[in-house]
Design a protein around this motif. Structure first.
Motif, PDB file in Angstrom:
ATOM      1  N   VAL A  41       0.836  -1.193   0.000  1.00  0.00           N
ATOM      2  CA  VAL A  41       0.000   0.000   0.000  1.00  0.00           C
ATOM      3  C   VAL A  41       0.871   1.243   0.000  1.00  0.00           C
ATOM      4  CG1 VAL A  41      -1.904  -1.142   1.179  1.00  0.00           C
ATOM      5  CG2 VAL A  41      -0.142  -0.001   2.517  1.00  0.00           C
ATOM      6  N   GLY A  42       0.293   2.349  -0.443  1.00  0.00           N
ATOM      7  CA  GLY A  42       1.034   3.595  -0.530  1.00  0.00           C
ATOM      8  C   GLY A  42       1.161   4.291   0.808  1.00  0.00           C
ATOM      9  N   GLU A  43       1.938   5.379   0.816  1.00  0.00           N
ATOM     10  CA  GLU A  43       2.201   6.118   2.045  1.00  0.00           C
ATOM     11  C   GLU A  43       0.933   6.641   2.698  1.00  0.00           C
ATOM     12  OE1 GLU A  43       5.120   9.255   2.715  1.00  0.00           O
ATOM     13  OE2 GLU A  43       6.246   8.339   1.107  1.00  0.00           O
ATOM     14  N   GLU A  44       0.033   7.160   1.886  1.00  0.00           N
ATOM     15  CA  GLU A  44      -1.131   7.851   2.433  1.00  0.00           C
ATOM     16  C   GLU A  44      -2.329   6.924   2.624  1.00  0.00           C
ATOM     17  OE1 GLU A  44      -0.714  10.807   3.451  1.00  0.00           O
ATOM     18  OE2 GLU A  44       1.304  10.913   2.588  1.00  0.00           O
ATOM     19  N   ASN A  45      -2.177   5.638   2.328  1.00  0.00           N
ATOM     20  CA  ASN A  45      -3.334   4.751   2.382  1.00  0.00           C
ATOM     21  C   ASN A  45      -2.921   3.424   2.990  1.00  0.00           C
ATOM     22  OD1 ASN A  45      -5.870   3.723   2.027  1.00  0.00           O
ATOM     23  ND2 ASN A  45      -5.593   3.252  -0.139  1.00  0.00           N
ATOM     24  N   LEU A  46      -3.070   3.272   4.300  1.00  0.00           N
ATOM     25  CA  LEU A  46      -2.659   2.053   4.990  1.00  0.00           C
ATOM     26  C   LEU A  46      -3.903   1.226   5.305  1.00  0.00           C
ATOM     27  CD1 LEU A  46      -0.045   3.581   7.432  1.00  0.00           C
ATOM     28  CD2 LEU A  46       0.296   2.739   5.120  1.00  0.00           C
ATOM     29  N   LYS A  47      -4.324   0.418   4.362  1.00  0.00           N
ATOM     30  CA  LYS A  47      -5.555  -0.344   4.533  1.00  0.00           C
ATOM     31  C   LYS A  47      -5.268  -1.703   5.159  1.00  0.00           C
ATOM     32  CE  LYS A  47      -8.287   1.794   0.884  1.00  0.00           C
ATOM     33  NZ  LYS A  47      -9.080   1.587  -0.353  1.00  0.00           N
ATOM     34  N   ILE A  48      -6.242  -2.186   5.925  1.00  0.00           N
ATOM     35  CA  ILE A  48      -6.110  -3.444   6.635  1.00  0.00           C
ATOM     36  C   ILE A  48      -6.844  -4.525   5.847  1.00  0.00           C
ATOM     37  CG2 ILE A  48      -6.624  -4.646   8.792  1.00  0.00           C
ATOM     38  CD1 ILE A  48      -6.682  -1.836  10.087  1.00  0.00           C
ATOM     39  N   LYS A  49      -6.117  -5.564   5.398  1.00  0.00           N
ATOM     40  CA  LYS A  49      -6.777  -6.592   4.605  1.00  0.00           C
ATOM     41  C   LYS A  49      -6.366  -8.010   4.977  1.00  0.00           C
ATOM     42  CE  LYS A  49      -7.664  -3.817   0.487  1.00  0.00           C
ATOM     43  NZ  LYS A  49      -7.512  -3.702  -0.977  1.00  0.00           N
ATOM     44  N   THR A  50      -5.387  -8.192   5.839  1.00  0.00           N
ATOM     45  CA  THR A  50      -4.887  -9.538   6.101  1.00  0.00           C
ATOM     46  C   THR A  50      -4.857  -9.844   7.591  1.00  0.00           C
ATOM     47  OG1 THR A  50      -2.626  -8.728   6.161  1.00  0.00           O
ATOM     48  CG2 THR A  50      -3.454  -9.505   4.037  1.00  0.00           C
ATOM     49  N   TYR A  51      -4.842 -11.147   7.907  1.00  0.00           N
ATOM     50  CA  TYR A  51      -4.810 -11.623   9.279  1.00  0.00           C
ATOM     51  C   TYR A  51      -3.765 -12.737   9.396  1.00  0.00           C
ATOM     52  CZ  TYR A  51      -9.338  -9.305   9.672  1.00  0.00           C
ATOM     53  OH  TYR A  51     -10.339  -8.387   9.667  1.00  0.00           O
ATOM     54  N   PRO A  52      -2.980 -12.751  10.462  1.00  0.00           N
ATOM     55  CA  PRO A  52      -2.098 -13.893  10.676  1.00  0.00           C
ATOM     56  C   PRO A  52      -2.891 -15.177  10.912  1.00  0.00           C
ATOM     57  CG  PRO A  52      -1.411 -12.019  11.998  1.00  0.00           C
ATOM     58  CD  PRO A  52      -2.763 -11.703  11.446  1.00  0.00           C
ATOM     59  N   LYS A  53      -2.270 -16.282  10.648  1.00  0.00           N
ATOM     60  CA  LYS A  53      -2.906 -17.588  10.801  1.00  0.00           C
ATOM     61  C   LYS A  53      -2.317 -18.296  12.019  1.00  0.00           C
ATOM     62  CE  LYS A  53      -3.541 -22.022   8.462  1.00  0.00           C
ATOM     63  NZ  LYS A  53      -3.194 -22.820   7.264  1.00  0.00           N
ATOM     64  N   GLN A  54      -3.192 -18.809  12.904  1.00  0.00           N
ATOM     65  CA  GLN A  54      -2.708 -19.504  14.093  1.00  0.00           C
ATOM     66  C   GLN A  54      -2.175 -20.875  13.711  1.00  0.00           C
ATOM     67  OE1 GLN A  54      -5.308 -19.437  17.442  1.00  0.00           O
ATOM     68  NE2 GLN A  54      -3.995 -20.707  18.713  1.00  0.00           N
ATOM     69  N   LEU A  55      -0.974 -21.184  14.195  1.00  0.00           N
ATOM     70  CA  LEU A  55      -0.322 -22.450  13.892  1.00  0.00           C
ATOM     71  C   LEU A  55      -0.480 -23.465  15.010  1.00  0.00           C
ATOM     72  CD1 LEU A  55       3.025 -21.027  12.443  1.00  0.00           C
ATOM     73  CD2 LEU A  55       0.986 -21.726  11.175  1.00  0.00           C
ATOM     74  N   GLN A  56      -0.234 -23.038  16.238  1.00  0.00           N
ATOM     75  CA  GLN A  56      -0.211 -23.963  17.366  1.00  0.00           C
ATOM     76  C   GLN A  56      -0.361 -23.164  18.654  1.00  0.00           C
ATOM     77  OE1 GLN A  56       3.315 -26.387  17.295  1.00  0.00           O
ATOM     78  NE2 GLN A  56       2.399 -28.080  18.384  1.00  0.00           N
ATOM     79  N   SER A  57      -0.595 -23.849  19.750  1.00  0.00           N
ATOM     80  CA  SER A  57      -0.652 -23.176  21.044  1.00  0.00           C
ATOM     81  C   SER A  57      -0.030 -24.064  22.103  1.00  0.00           C
ATOM     82  CB  SER A  57      -2.092 -22.825  21.428  1.00  0.00           C
ATOM     83  OG  SER A  57      -2.858 -23.993  21.596  1.00  0.00           O
ATOM     84  N   LEU A  58       0.602 -23.423  23.080  1.00  0.00           N
ATOM     85  CA  LEU A  58       1.228 -24.111  24.214  1.00  0.00           C
ATOM     86  C   LEU A  58       0.408 -23.803  25.457  1.00  0.00           C
ATOM     87  CD1 LEU A  58       5.008 -24.037  25.120  1.00  0.00           C
ATOM     88  CD2 LEU A  58       3.302 -23.579  26.841  1.00  0.00           C
ATOM     89  N   LYS A  59      -0.005 -24.832  26.158  1.00  0.00           N
ATOM     90  CA  LYS A  59      -0.751 -24.664  27.404  1.00  0.00           C
ATOM     91  C   LYS A  59       0.115 -25.122  28.563  1.00  0.00           C
ATOM     92  CE  LYS A  59      -5.345 -25.054  25.352  1.00  0.00           C
ATOM     93  NZ  LYS A  59      -6.654 -25.751  25.359  1.00  0.00           N
ATOM     94  N   HIS A  60       0.619 -24.142  29.300  1.00  0.00           N
ATOM     95  CA  HIS A  60       1.494 -24.408  30.441  1.00  0.00           C
ATOM     96  C   HIS A  60       0.666 -24.966  31.594  1.00  0.00           C
ATOM     97  CE1 HIS A  60       4.779 -24.045  33.206  1.00  0.00           C
ATOM     98  NE2 HIS A  60       4.196 -23.093  33.920  1.00  0.00           N
ATOM     99  N   THR A  61       1.202 -25.944  32.292  1.00  0.00           N
ATOM    100  CA  THR A  61       0.447 -26.601  33.363  1.00  0.00           C
ATOM    101  C   THR A  61       0.663 -25.958  34.725  1.00  0.00           C
ATOM    102  OG1 THR A  61       2.278 -28.175  33.649  1.00  0.00           O
ATOM    103  CG2 THR A  61       0.480 -28.819  32.176  1.00  0.00           C
ATOM    104  N   GLY A  62       1.544 -24.978  34.817  1.00  0.00           N
ATOM    105  CA  GLY A  62       1.838 -24.365  36.108  1.00  0.00           C
ATOM    106  C   GLY A  62       1.053 -23.090  36.338  1.00  0.00           C
ATOM    107  N   ARG A  63       1.707 -22.090  36.918  1.00  0.00           N
ATOM    108  CA  ARG A  63       1.066 -20.812  37.210  1.00  0.00           C
ATOM    109  C   ARG A  63       0.994 -19.945  35.956  1.00  0.00           C
ATOM    110  NH1 ARG A  63       4.058 -19.258  42.983  1.00  0.00           N
ATOM    111  NH2 ARG A  63       3.574 -21.209  44.056  1.00  0.00           N
ATOM    112  N   ASN A  64       0.360 -18.767  36.084  1.00  0.00           N
ATOM    113  CA  ASN A  64       0.318 -17.835  34.962  1.00  0.00           C
ATOM    114  C   ASN A  64       1.726 -17.434  34.557  1.00  0.00           C
ATOM    115  OD1 ASN A  64      -2.424 -17.920  34.945  1.00  0.00           O
ATOM    116  ND2 ASN A  64      -2.726 -15.921  35.897  1.00  0.00           N
ATOM    117  N   LEU A  65       1.949 -17.313  33.246  1.00  0.00           N
ATOM    118  CA  LEU A  65       3.283 -17.055  32.723  1.00  0.00           C
ATOM    119  C   LEU A  65       3.664 -15.585  32.894  1.00  0.00           C
ATOM    120  CD1 LEU A  65       3.126 -19.155  29.442  1.00  0.00           C
ATOM    121  CD2 LEU A  65       4.356 -19.724  31.536  1.00  0.00           C
ATOM    122  N   ILE A  66       4.955 -15.352  33.168  1.00  0.00           N
ATOM    123  CA  ILE A  66       5.494 -14.002  33.289  1.00  0.00           C
ATOM    124  C   ILE A  66       6.105 -13.545  31.974  1.00  0.00           C
ATOM    125  CG2 ILE A  66       7.206 -12.568  34.478  1.00  0.00           C
ATOM    126  CD1 ILE A  66       6.939 -14.400  36.879  1.00  0.00           C
TER     127      ILE A  66
END
Length: 644
Positions: free
Chosen positions: A367-392
């Protein structure tokens, strides 16, 4: 600048945790925001800048309340949990100092006296638990059984406290003698007894305020329990009350999402609190409000939406005040419920609670300097679920096939196969910041005790530990790695910056100390370390000459938008990216420390994260999708009942 390639992620997957309570510290210099996920955020009362965040315990523990006190000149913070425990938090380690059971079910409210000797907890099993506070622990001294479930407690003097129940009763007790001093039976205007949801005592007047389930805010004499005045301030239960600095205004809010204001008349001090009049009421948010404080002519509010709002108190006429502004326009900041990092292969990592979600950054239109349009989204690949406390914190390791993360107990490494599996490594302890140096394969751990570990991933051993590099022990806020793999720099909470060599571990040096630093980053050729403050000052530290230079800009950053992030371009040593909640700026500088060109835009709203990708002209922007988040929330409780 000819063109930009912008990758935009509308973040509606990771939502902020609901706010349960907001409490001012005794000095009124800071305030704490407690979230349902057990996270506690500490903010500066003047600048409204977040100072630090305590990740808390496991999410299912459920924070319900927090309170402050002062003991031997130091402010201490306690929290009550849904699982019936009371916890004190250590500001230096950002971890729990101790956990003490109430032995009486869920803790709905806690309060401590000014001198830090007593703490009382309102418990689910119809009792108030009294604790003696010592330097390093809480000791249960007595459980007072009352009629009904205890919902709110508040100290009205150093020895005396009041407690409200779900049966319309308010009790006054002496914490030392454990004797009941009086009992108030609130009249019910409904077929069922009223619930006393909140209690708030004025600091310099013998008055306390009660918020009840029938929508009334009532004032009472704290000495003898006599009724003073009441106001029908809401059409639904009152959940929180705040008192202004001069104690001339009382604010209340709750299920109906409005903030009501009661004003003291000039003769209120002579008439022992009878001189209170109704002032105004305004719509604050779209959902239930659970936390409310008043500080510096501002009202800070938060609730089920998880967002923090600020509202200004303006004078329209003499002795007439109003709460101005809409909730969206007065948004303080997007909560950093989630934290983001971007690997060198443009893989995006989103950390929230005990989960790390992994995304590809996808493709974006040119896109050009004066026109920053939103058209795309990242794709989720995987997720990690930690079994302990909330992550820092977290960081990706070699080839993004492994992830290092830390909670308040330890640091862990997970390997990505078909499933995430935890690897066995030596006990490293909890970390506040994690960074991976890919050239030498070192994991840098900034520990909660301000020490620094260098851990070799291949040999699974600790190469070096830095413990005595400074006399002033302070929490490490950020670690910046040089692009050649030869050194790294750290920034601590005092604004001190140190540099450490990864070739000769015995070499480290103090660079500079600057107040209010937001971030540090090396440029691509490692000749400069850029230092950016929260109030938009930018400095360059020359690594060869050891000189500190301030960079001057021809344009002005917007002062109404707090700077929340900064990074350097990986391929252009003179290109920098700045971003705030609603402002994005690309800045290029020359050898005279002056800006060559500036490209800025305010098109993006509620920015949570922005960074360069592997290519100079690629930028990733992550927005918080406020509209979709609000639409996904359950309707406010008062709307379901009153259909309004």
């Amino acid at each position: 600048m000819e063109e930009l390639i912008v990758h935009v992620f509308r973040n509606n997957v990771i939502t902020p945790s609901p706010i349960k309570i907001i409490q001012l510290s005794p000095s009124r210099n800071t305030f704490a925001v407690g979230r349902e996920s057990s996270e506690i955020e500490i903010y500066d009362s003047k600048t409204l800048i977040k100072l630090f965040e305590i990740k808390g315990l496991k999410e299912e523990v459920g924070l319900t309340t927090i309170c402050w006190t002062i003991s031997e000149g130091k402010e201490r913070l306690f929290s009550g949990m849904l699982n019936g425990f009371v916890c004190e938090w250590d500001f230096s380690t950002l971890a729990s100092k101790f956990i003490e059971p109430s032995s009486s079910g869920a803790v709905w409210s806690i309060a401590a006296n000014k001198t830090g000797t007593f703490l009382v907890a309102a418990c689910h099993n119809q009792c108030v638990r009294i604790f003696d506070i010592t330097d390093d622990h809480l000791y249960s001294s007595k459980a007072l059984e009352l009629e009904g479930r205890i919902l709110a407690v508040e100290f009205i003097s150093d020895d005396n406290f009041i407690a409200g129940t779900n049966t319309g009763l308010i009790f006054k007790f002496n914490a030392q003698t454990k004797q009941q001093l009086y009992r108030i039976n609130l009249p019910s205007r409904l077929p069922t007894p009223v619930y006393v949801w909140c209690l708030k005592a004025l600091r310099n007047k013998p008055i306390f305020v009660a918020g009840t389930s029938d929508g009334f805010t009532s004032l009472w004499d704290a000495n003898n329990g006599t009724f003073l005045q009441s106001f029908r301030s809401h059409i639904a239960p009152v959940l929180c009350i705040a008192i202004s600095d001069d104690e001339n205004f009382i604010y209340s809010s709750g299920f109906d999402s409005t903030i009501a204001m009661i004003q003291a008349t000039p003769n209120s001090s002579q008439t022992s609190g009878y001189g209170w009049i109704w002032n105004s009421k305004s719509r604050a948010q779209n959902h239930d409000i659970y936390g409310l404080i008043a500080i510096n002519n501002l009202v800070i509010a938060g609730g089920i939406s998880g967002l923090i709002f600020k509202h200004s108190i303006k004078s329209t006429k003499e002795k007439s005040f109003s709460i101005s502004g809409s909730a969206i326009n007065n948004l303080l900041l997007v909560p950093s419920k989630c934290s983001f990092s971007l690997s060198k292969k443009n893989i995006l990592f989103c950390q929230h609670d005990r989960v790390i979600s992994i995304f590809s950054t996808g493709f974006a239109d040119r896109v050009g300097e004066e026109n920053l349009k939103i058209k795309t989204y990242p794709k989720q690949l995987q997720s990690l679920k930690h079994t302990g406390r909330n992550l820092i914190c977290h960081t990706s390791l070699t080839s993004e096939k492994s992830i290092a993360c830390s909670d308040s107990k330890n640091t862990y490494i997970y390997c990505k196969d078909k499933f995430m599996r935890q690897l066995r490594i030596p006990e490293l302890g909890p970390s506040n910041v994690l960074k991976f140096e890919p050239i030498k394969g070192y994991l840098i751990l900034a520990k909660l005790d301000a020490s620094i570990l260098v851990f070799d991933i291949k040999s699974a051993r600790i190469v070096k530990e830095f413990t005595d590099y400074t006399e002033n022990i302070s929490r490490i806020e950020e670690v910046a790695l040089s692009n050649d793999g030869n050194s790294f720099s750290i920034l601590n909470a005092n604004g001190e910056i140190y540099m450490f060599s990864l070739n000769n571990f015995e070499e480290y040096s103090y660079l500079v100390s600057i107040n209010n630093v937001l971030s540090i980053s090396y440029n691509s050729n490692n000749t400069q370390l850029f230092i950016v403050t929260k109030n938009y000052y930018v400095y360059s530290y020359e690594m060869q000459t050891h000189k500190l230079n301030q960079i001057q800009f021809d344009f002005k950053f917007p002062t109404n938008s707090q700077l929340i992030g900064f990074n350097c371009c990986p391929s252009n040593p003179n290109l920098m990216l700045f971003y705030s909640l609603s402002f994005l700026a690309l800045v290029s500088i020359d050898e005279n420390y002056e800006n060559g060109y500036v490209k800025s835009t305010n098109q993006y709203k509620m920015i949570q994260f922005a960074s360069f990708l592997s290519n100079e002209s690629d930028i990733l922007v992550i927005e918080f999708n406020f509209v979709e988040h609000i639409q996904q929330l359950a309707p406010p409780l008062f709307r379901a009942k009153f259909s309004t």
